[in-house]
Scaffold this motif. Structure first.
Motif, short mmCIF file in Angstrom:
data_model
loop_
_atom_site.label_atom_id
_atom_site.label_comp_id
_atom_site.label_asym_id
_atom_site.label_seq_id
_atom_site.Cartn_x
_atom_site.Cartn_y
_atom_site.Cartn_z
N LYS A 1 0.85 -1.19 0.00
CA LYS A 1 0.00 0.00 0.00
C LYS A 1 0.89 1.25 0.00
O LYS A 1 2.06 1.18 0.39
CB LYS A 1 -0.91 0.02 1.23
N PRO A 2 0.33 2.39 -0.41
CA PRO A 2 1.11 3.63 -0.35
C PRO A 2 1.45 4.00 1.10
O PRO A 2 0.75 3.61 2.03
CB PRO A 2 0.18 4.67 -0.98
N SER A 3 2.52 4.75 1.28
CA SER A 3 2.89 5.24 2.61
C SER A 3 1.99 6.38 3.07
O SER A 3 1.82 6.60 4.27
CB SER A 3 4.34 5.74 2.60
N ASP A 50 6.48 9.81 3.49
CA ASP A 50 6.34 9.17 2.18
C ASP A 50 7.54 8.27 1.90
O ASP A 50 8.65 8.76 1.64
CB ASP A 50 6.20 10.24 1.09
N ARG A 51 7.33 6.97 1.98
CA ARG A 51 8.37 6.00 1.66
C ARG A 51 8.04 5.24 0.37
O ARG A 51 8.67 4.23 0.06
CB ARG A 51 8.55 5.00 2.81
N GLY A 52 7.01 5.70 -0.32
CA GLY A 52 6.59 5.01 -1.53
C GLY A 52 5.70 3.83 -1.20
O GLY A 52 5.08 3.76 -0.13
N MET A 53 5.60 2.89 -2.12
CA MET A 53 4.80 1.69 -1.89
C MET A 53 5.54 0.78 -0.90
O MET A 53 6.73 0.53 -1.05
CB MET A 53 4.55 0.95 -3.20
N ARG A 54 4.81 0.27 0.10
CA ARG A 54 5.43 -0.57 1.14
C ARG A 54 4.54 -1.77 1.42
O ARG A 54 3.32 -1.73 1.25
CB ARG A 54 5.62 0.23 2.43
N VAL A 100 6.41 -4.02 7.10
CA VAL A 100 7.29 -5.19 7.18
C VAL A 100 8.16 -5.33 5.93
O VAL A 100 8.76 -6.39 5.70
CB VAL A 100 6.47 -6.48 7.42
N THR A 101 8.25 -4.28 5.14
CA THR A 101 8.96 -4.33 3.86
C THR A 101 10.41 -4.79 4.01
O THR A 101 10.91 -5.60 3.21
CB THR A 101 8.94 -2.93 3.20
N ASP A 102 11.09 -4.30 5.03
CA ASP A 102 12.53 -4.55 5.17
C ASP A 102 12.85 -5.81 5.95
O ASP A 102 14.03 -6.15 6.14
CB ASP A 102 13.20 -3.35 5.85
#
Length: 354
Positions: free
Chosen positions: A254-256, A275-279, A317-319
């Motif tokens: 989802k978007p940040s 704003d981290r982009g899509m995550r 939880v992207t990273d």
């Protein structure tokens, strides 16, 4: 069923022994505060196993749960008039700042054939409970001493809980001197001079607590291994006594940043977003009524807590290297207020690990 709080009793016992050893070295006894975990007798029993002989709580209902433990029970909040009968039944001692309440305790204790111990509280700057006028405190001490159903046990102070006024050598010296003055007026020494809570530990370890101060009421340091003045961890302690597991119910990219007109939350504040982009975001079945966002930390250091509503926890939880899936769980290390909410919530199961 989740969420679950896992209580590591072995690590708690390590904390208790480490912290009480620091206090014993300074000739200070510990009252173990049980309110964070709602007076849970299984956890309080670890206090007793670790050598603590006094237990304190701010709720009489919690003290009822502790009646089977071999320890002196303190109510560490001034009693309500409406609970005096239960107080005398379930507590051995209480912190007081009103003569009328002490008189009511005296009457209830006499009716039950008991003697209840009273600790008079002095206000040394935090403007919470306690006497500011020291002559008034001495007068109440003399009147308490004359009563048959209560025993004047000592005096105490509380700091850092409301105005966050720090404990210092001057305040501890004033407390010790006031204890001597009260003792002179009533013709005997007081047994207890209680110098506060976990925020006094740093001062104690630096030698700044005056001789004569012989008690601290400790909760946070025993449970989480840290003192409250500088929030530093104490030697030989563990920070992982309480771990909360919650289950993932949604996992999507989802978007940040949200889209649309931003309103305000329940407190009238407008949220802000980075704003981290899509995550890749996980939602867990856990909310603010079950834990505290600000005093919780993911065990997986690559997870970012984004926030929570009453019953949804949003995580980035992207990273993470774990590759989480829906139905799996995420662990959070709990701090003071998060543990308090988890033990207050009937939706959070408690599991004990030896």
């Amino acid at each position: 069923m989740y969420p679950i709080v896992r209580v590591n009793k072995k690590h708690l016992l390590e904390n208790i022994r480490a912290v009480t050893a620091l206090c014993v070295a300074k000739k200070i006894a510990v009252t173990g505060v049980t309110k964070v975990f709602g007076g849970d007798p299984e956890i309080a029993a670890v206090y007793v196993e670790g050598g603590i002989t006094r237990l304190g709580d701010s709720r009489v209902d919690n003290l009822k749960l502790l009646k089977g433990l071999d320890a002196e029970k303190w109510l560490i909040r001034p009693p309500m008039m409406s609970e005096v009968n239960d107080l005398v039944t379930y507590a051995d001692a209480s912190l007081n700042s009103e003569l009328a309440t002490i008189q009511a305790i005296n009457d209830a204790a006499i009716a039950k054939g008991k003697v209840h111990k009273v600790i008079l509280m002095v206000d040394l700057g935090d403007i919470r409970e306690g006497f500011i006028d020291h002559e008034e405190l001495i007068d109440v001490a003399r009147k308490t001493e004359e009563m048959e159903g209560v025993h004047l046990y000592g005096i105490g102070v509380n700091l850092t809980c409301f105005s966050f006024i720090q404990s210092d050598s001057e305040k501890m010296a004033a407390l010790a001197e006031l204890s001597k003055t009260v003792g002179e007026r009533i013709g005997r020494e007081l047994e207890v001079v209680s110098g506060g809570n976990s925020a006094t530990l740093d001062l104690m370890m630096k030698g700044g607590v005056s001789e004569g101060v012989n008690n601290l009421r400790l909760g946070e340091s025993l449970l989480f291994g840290k003192e409250r003045a500088n929030y530093t961890f104490l030697p030989g302690t563990r920070k992982d006594v309480f771990t909360l597991e919650c289950e993932i119910v949604e996992l999507k990219e989802k978007p940040s940043v949200p889209w649309g007109t931003v309103g305000v939350d329940s407190y009238g504040n407008s949220p802000t977003f980075t704003d981290r982009g899509m995550r890749l975001k996980a939602i867990c079945a856990l909310g603010k009524q079950d834990f505290d966002v600000e005093t919780s930390v993911p065990v997986d250091e690559n997870i970012i807590i984004l926030g929570a509503s009453s019953d949804h926890l949003m995580l980035d939880v992207t990273d993470s290297k774990r590759g989480y899936k829906v139905g799996e769980t995420i662990q959070l290390q709990l701090g003071y207020f998060s543990t308090m909410r988890a033990f207050t919530s009937r939706y959070v199961r408690k599991v004990y690990m030896d």
